[in-house]
Design a protein around this motif. Sequence first.
Motif, short mmCIF file in Angstrom:
data_model
loop_
_atom_site.label_atom_id
_atom_site.label_comp_id
_atom_site.label_asym_id
_atom_site.label_seq_id
_atom_site.Cartn_x
_atom_site.Cartn_y
_atom_site.Cartn_z
N TYR A 99 24.36 -11.23 6.20
CA TYR A 99 25.41 -10.91 5.24
C TYR A 99 25.19 -9.48 4.75
O TYR A 99 24.06 -9.05 4.53
CB TYR A 99 25.38 -11.90 4.07
CG TYR A 99 25.44 -13.33 4.55
CD1 TYR A 99 26.65 -14.01 4.61
CD2 TYR A 99 24.29 -13.98 5.00
CE1 TYR A 99 26.71 -15.32 5.09
CE2 TYR A 99 24.35 -15.29 5.48
CZ TYR A 99 25.56 -15.94 5.53
OH TYR A 99 25.62 -17.21 6.02
N ASP A 100 26.30 -8.74 4.57
CA ASP A 100 26.16 -7.32 4.22
C ASP A 100 27.49 -6.82 3.68
O ASP A 100 28.50 -7.54 3.67
CB ASP A 100 25.74 -6.52 5.45
CG ASP A 100 25.03 -5.22 5.09
OD1 ASP A 100 25.06 -4.82 3.91
OD2 ASP A 100 24.43 -4.61 5.99
N ILE A 101 27.50 -5.54 3.27
CA ILE A 101 28.76 -4.91 2.87
C ILE A 101 29.61 -4.69 4.13
O ILE A 101 29.08 -4.68 5.24
CB ILE A 101 28.50 -3.58 2.15
CG1 ILE A 101 27.76 -2.59 3.06
CG2 ILE A 101 27.74 -3.80 0.85
CD1 ILE A 101 27.57 -1.21 2.44
N PRO A 102 30.94 -4.54 3.99
CA PRO A 102 31.79 -4.34 5.17
C PRO A 102 31.43 -3.07 5.93
O PRO A 102 30.90 -2.11 5.36
CB PRO A 102 33.20 -4.24 4.57
CG PRO A 102 33.10 -4.89 3.23
CD PRO A 102 31.71 -4.61 2.74
N ILE A 103 31.74 -3.05 7.21
CA ILE A 103 31.49 -1.86 8.04
C ILE A 103 32.25 -0.66 7.49
O ILE A 103 31.77 0.48 7.54
CB ILE A 103 31.90 -2.14 9.50
CG1 ILE A 103 30.99 -3.22 10.11
CG2 ILE A 103 31.83 -0.86 10.34
CD1 ILE A 103 31.33 -3.58 11.52
N SER A 104 33.44 -0.90 6.96
CA SER A 104 34.24 0.20 6.40
C SER A 104 33.51 0.88 5.24
O SER A 104 33.61 2.09 5.05
CB SER A 104 35.60 -0.32 5.93
OG SER A 104 35.44 -1.35 4.96
N SER A 105 32.76 0.09 4.46
CA SER A 105 32.00 0.67 3.35
C SER A 105 30.81 1.47 3.86
O SER A 105 30.48 2.53 3.31
CB SER A 105 31.52 -0.46 2.42
OG SER A 105 32.61 -1.15 1.85
N ILE A 106 30.16 0.97 4.92
CA ILE A 106 29.05 1.71 5.51
C ILE A 106 29.54 3.04 6.08
O ILE A 106 28.88 4.07 5.96
CB ILE A 106 28.38 0.86 6.61
CG1 ILE A 106 27.75 -0.40 5.99
CG2 ILE A 106 27.30 1.67 7.34
CD1 ILE A 106 27.14 -1.34 7.01
N ALA A 107 30.75 3.03 6.69
CA ALA A 107 31.33 4.24 7.26
C ALA A 107 31.61 5.28 6.18
O ALA A 107 31.63 6.48 6.45
CB ALA A 107 32.60 3.91 8.02
N LYS A 108 31.84 4.81 4.94
CA LYS A 108 32.10 5.73 3.83
C LYS A 108 30.83 6.28 3.22
O LYS A 108 30.87 7.06 2.28
CB LYS A 108 32.92 5.01 2.76
CG LYS A 108 34.33 4.65 3.21
CD LYS A 108 35.06 3.88 2.12
CE LYS A 108 36.45 3.47 2.57
NZ LYS A 108 37.16 2.67 1.53
N GLY A 109 29.67 5.84 3.74
CA GLY A 109 28.40 6.37 3.26
C GLY A 109 27.61 5.44 2.37
O GLY A 109 26.51 5.78 1.94
N LEU A 110 28.15 4.24 2.08
CA LEU A 110 27.41 3.29 1.26
C LEU A 110 26.26 2.70 2.06
O LEU A 110 26.37 2.48 3.27
CB LEU A 110 28.33 2.18 0.76
CG LEU A 110 29.48 2.61 -0.16
CD1 LEU A 110 30.29 1.40 -0.58
CD2 LEU A 110 28.94 3.33 -1.39
N LYS A 111 25.15 2.43 1.41
CA LYS A 111 23.98 1.92 2.10
C LYS A 111 24.08 0.40 2.29
O LYS A 111 24.53 -0.31 1.39
CB LYS A 111 22.70 2.26 1.31
CG LYS A 111 22.42 3.77 1.26
CD LYS A 111 21.12 4.05 0.53
CE LYS A 111 20.83 5.55 0.52
NZ LYS A 111 19.56 5.87 -0.18
#
Length: 214
Positions: free
Chosen positions: A115-127
Motif C-alpha cells: 500500500y502506498d501513495i498513488p503513482i501520480s503523487s510520486i511523479a509530483k515529487g512526493l515521497k
Amino acid sequence: MSLTQIITFIFWIALFIFLFVSKKNFTLPDTKLSKKTVIFLVLVSIFVLGINISIFGVAYFKAYHPNYEYDKISQQTSYHVYQPSYLPPGIEQASKFYVEKKEFAGNKSSVRSAYDIPISSIAKGLKPIITVITQTQVDSSFDIKNYVLSTYKGDNPPNIQPITLPNFPNRQAYLQTGGFAKTVYVIATDNVFISIASPKETEENLQKIANSLR
C-alpha cells in the motif's frame, strides 16, 4: 498489443483499402454510392466506433475498479487472507495480493500486499510511504516476540512492545520500532500471523491498519 487493438487496426486497414480501390466511385461526376456501399461503410464505422468505445470503457473500469486478485489468492491458500478496511488518507493499494515464496514464520510461503501513495503523487515529487502486509498460518503455540528476536542478526535487539488492538481482544499483538522499519504484528483468532511493516508510516496509522484487518 491486445486482441481488440489488433482487430481495430485490421478494420481500419480494410476500410482504407476499400476506399482506395473504390476511389473512382468518389471521383466520377454525378456518381452516387450504391446502397450496398453506404450500408457497408456505415456498418464498418459503427463496428470500429463500438470497438474503440469498448476499449475505452474497459480501461476506464479497470482504472477505477482495479483487480487485486484477492479472490484468486484466497482460493490458493488454506487459511483466510486478511485485508485492511482502513487506510490512512492518501494511501491506496499499490500491488496485487501475491504469494511470496520465502520463509516467513516457519512457513515456506506467505501472502503479501503493498500500500502506498498513488503513482501520480510520486511523479509530483512526493515521497513514497509504502506499507507491506505479510501473512501466513501458524500453530497455536507460536510466540511473536520470540520469533522476532530469533530472526534478528544485529548486536542490538529491536524494541518490541505489546500493544492492544480492540478488534483482536486477548490476542498477541506487538509494535516493533527501531531499525529500518516500524512493524505491527498480530495473530488473528484463526491463528493467521500478520505483520504490517513500513519505513515511513506512523506507529498510530500502522496500528489502525492492523486493527481494521478483516
